[in-house]
Design a protein around this motif. Sequence first.
Motif, PDB file in Angstrom:
ATOM      1  N   ARG A 116      26.620 -19.056  32.566  1.00  0.00           N
ATOM      2  CA  ARG A 116      27.813 -19.703  32.011  1.00  0.00           C
ATOM      3  C   ARG A 116      29.074 -19.188  32.685  1.00  0.00           C
ATOM      4  O   ARG A 116      29.976 -19.972  33.022  1.00  0.00           O
ATOM      5  CB  ARG A 116      27.897 -19.446  30.507  1.00  0.00           C
ATOM      6  CG  ARG A 116      26.941 -20.273  29.684  1.00  0.00           C
ATOM      7  CD  ARG A 116      26.889 -19.761  28.251  1.00  0.00           C
ATOM      8  NE  ARG A 116      28.162 -19.882  27.573  1.00  0.00           N
ATOM      9  CZ  ARG A 116      28.566 -20.967  26.922  1.00  0.00           C
ATOM     10  NH1 ARG A 116      27.796 -22.040  26.892  1.00  0.00           N
ATOM     11  NH2 ARG A 116      29.725 -20.999  26.290  1.00  0.00           N
ATOM     12  N   PHE A 130      34.145 -27.956  27.512  1.00  0.00           N
ATOM     13  CA  PHE A 130      32.822 -28.266  26.971  1.00  0.00           C
ATOM     14  C   PHE A 130      32.852 -29.680  26.421  1.00  0.00           C
ATOM     15  O   PHE A 130      33.920 -30.263  26.230  1.00  0.00           O
ATOM     16  CB  PHE A 130      32.406 -27.272  25.882  1.00  0.00           C
ATOM     17  CG  PHE A 130      33.377 -27.162  24.720  1.00  0.00           C
ATOM     18  CD1 PHE A 130      33.241 -27.953  23.586  1.00  0.00           C
ATOM     19  CD2 PHE A 130      34.424 -26.254  24.756  1.00  0.00           C
ATOM     20  CE1 PHE A 130      34.128 -27.852  22.525  1.00  0.00           C
ATOM     21  CE2 PHE A 130      35.319 -26.138  23.699  1.00  0.00           C
ATOM     22  CZ  PHE A 130      35.174 -26.936  22.580  1.00  0.00           C
ATOM     23  N   ASP A 170      28.298 -27.495  22.844  1.00  0.00           N
ATOM     24  CA  ASP A 170      28.468 -26.048  23.016  1.00  0.00           C
ATOM     25  C   ASP A 170      29.000 -25.462  21.722  1.00  0.00           C
ATOM     26  O   ASP A 170      30.211 -25.388  21.503  1.00  0.00           O
ATOM     27  CB  ASP A 170      29.434 -25.775  24.172  1.00  0.00           C
ATOM     28  CG  ASP A 170      29.468 -24.310  24.591  1.00  0.00           C
ATOM     29  OD1 ASP A 170      29.133 -23.451  23.757  1.00  0.00           O
ATOM     30  OD2 ASP A 170      29.831 -24.031  25.740  1.00  0.00           O
ATOM     31  N   ARG A 199      25.233 -31.208  28.060  1.00  0.00           N
ATOM     32  CA  ARG A 199      25.953 -29.947  28.210  1.00  0.00           C
ATOM     33  C   ARG A 199      26.814 -30.044  29.457  1.00  0.00           C
ATOM     34  O   ARG A 199      26.406 -30.643  30.452  1.00  0.00           O
ATOM     35  CB  ARG A 199      24.975 -28.769  28.371  1.00  0.00           C
ATOM     36  CG  ARG A 199      24.180 -28.431  27.134  1.00  0.00           C
ATOM     37  CD  ARG A 199      25.042 -27.858  26.036  1.00  0.00           C
ATOM     38  NE  ARG A 199      25.558 -26.544  26.340  1.00  0.00           N
ATOM     39  CZ  ARG A 199      24.974 -25.395  25.953  1.00  0.00           C
ATOM     40  NH1 ARG A 199      23.845 -25.428  25.263  1.00  0.00           N
ATOM     41  NH2 ARG A 199      25.518 -24.232  26.241  1.00  0.00           N
TER      42      ARG A 199
END
Length: 226
Positions: free
Chosen positions: A17, A63, A68, A181
């Motif tokens: 991430r 996001f 998320d 995502r």
Amino acid sequence: MVPTMVLVADDLCDVHRKKALRGLAEAVADRGEAPVVPAFGSGPEVNETVRSTEGPIAVVPAFVAGGDLASAETFARLDLDGRVDACPTPPLGAVPSIVADLARRLHDSGWTLGDGVVLAADGANDQDERQEVTDVARMLSRRLRSPVQVGYLNGWAPTVADAVDRLRSGREPRVFVATWRLIDGADVERLHELGATSVTAPLWPSELVVDTLLAQHRLAKARLAA
């Protein structure tokens, strides 16, 4: 004056991430349309970055809605009291160009009419975000001309695993997972363990993501100038 874009996301405990988010921030900054400040980390760290950034600022979620959970919770706890020079924007949701890109990714992975599709979201505590996920699934279904089931990794039912298993036990022996995502991470890796035929990559990297984040910034800029 061009507002600074403050990109907000949680990047804790996940090297993937961290790397992906920083790559996204750099790609947005490279367009040269606005100064970009990454506000990634824990809630207190994100709030400190926002407080220390001179205005005007457009506070933009890095996001997608329902994609998320950790970042959504961080964004919801932002302290913008007294910041009349700050304009927060909603997370990316049922954007036609992004849904079209998701459909293209499914086709590229080998999906054909008759195969099952599960839209894999993360989950959130906000009903509006859940509605956005539902809207994405409907838009994707219309593009594919095929049903799309929704599954969640965290927080809500049905789970992605349940949705995949249900389709595989029915008339769809091949099941494809459409990853809702924005960036890569450990949770995305879990999708590859569910026995689906194929799993699409997260939406970033794609220039469409950068385009849409900059569109969010332009909307915030117009509101701040009003």
